[in-house]
Design an enzyme around this catalytic site. Structure first.
Site, short mmCIF file in Angstrom:
data_model
loop_
_atom_site.label_atom_id
_atom_site.label_comp_id
_atom_site.label_asym_id
_atom_site.label_seq_id
_atom_site.Cartn_x
_atom_site.Cartn_y
_atom_site.Cartn_z
CD GLN A 27 -23.45 56.29 -4.61
OE1 GLN A 27 -23.48 57.06 -3.65
NE2 GLN A 27 -22.14 56.35 -5.13
N GLY A 28 -26.95 55.06 -8.06
CA GLY A 28 -26.72 54.49 -9.27
C GLY A 28 -26.30 55.83 -10.23
CE1 TYR A 29 -22.04 57.96 -9.88
CE2 TYR A 29 -22.32 55.81 -9.25
CZ TYR A 29 -21.94 57.24 -8.91
OH TYR A 29 -21.03 57.15 -7.76
CG LEU A 30 -29.25 59.05 -14.41
CD1 LEU A 30 -30.37 60.13 -14.03
CD2 LEU A 30 -30.41 57.92 -14.67
CD GLU A 81 -23.68 54.07 -16.59
OE1 GLU A 81 -22.52 53.71 -16.17
OE2 GLU A 81 -23.46 55.31 -16.82
#
Length: 154
Positions: A27-30, A81
């Site tokens: 998982q990643g964060y915009l 990110e």
């Protein structure tokens, strides 16, 4: 609007290791801004985008949408990110609820937390014997903060 009511705990011992089937999550964060978090996650064969509002206590708004897998891969590799979060998740039924135990990898290796989603903030629930300290109010344990301040740097 969906609402997430969640408590988070450290995990102690290894009694949880033989429970539940581990599934790899990437998982990643915009956006990891405290007012609004936008997360992209691949869990097994499913890809999702989740938007969360700022928490009030242990509650916050949550909206979740399916994503095409190719888009999710591109978001994680090119737009999110860095570093992204990688972890194994086990879903473990106990006491009428499902505990999600996350064993982190990479720069967050060594961190193991368990979360339980509740129908209300005052819901009473039983804890398995491998549940440790309640860290629901400690922002260090938010996944969106672990990308900026990884567990290995604490």
């Amino acid at each position: 609007m969906g609402v997430e009511i969640e408590r988070k705990f450290l995990v102690s011992g290894d009694g949880w290791l033989q429970l539940g089937e581990p599934v790899l999550l990437r998982q990643g964060y915009l956006s990891s801004h405290p007012e609004r978090v936008v997360r992209v996650r691949i869990e097994g064969e499913r890809a999702l985008m989740t938007i969360k509002s700022k928490a009030t206590g242990i509650s916050r708004g949550e909206w979740e949408y399916d994503l095409p897998m190719a888009d999710a891969v591109e978001f994680l590799d090119r737009l999110c990110e860095q570093p992204i979060i990688e972890k194994y998740r086990r879903r473990i039924p106990f006491g009428g609820f499902v505990w999600e135990v996350d064993e982190f990898l990479g720069v967050n290796a060594g961190l193991v937390v368990a979360e339980i989603e509740l129908p209300s903030e005052d819901t009473v629930f039983d804890k398995p014997d491998w549940i440790g300290a309640d860290v629901s109010d400690d922002a260090r344990y938010l996944n969106s903060n672990l990308i900026k301040h990884p567990y290995s740097a604490w």
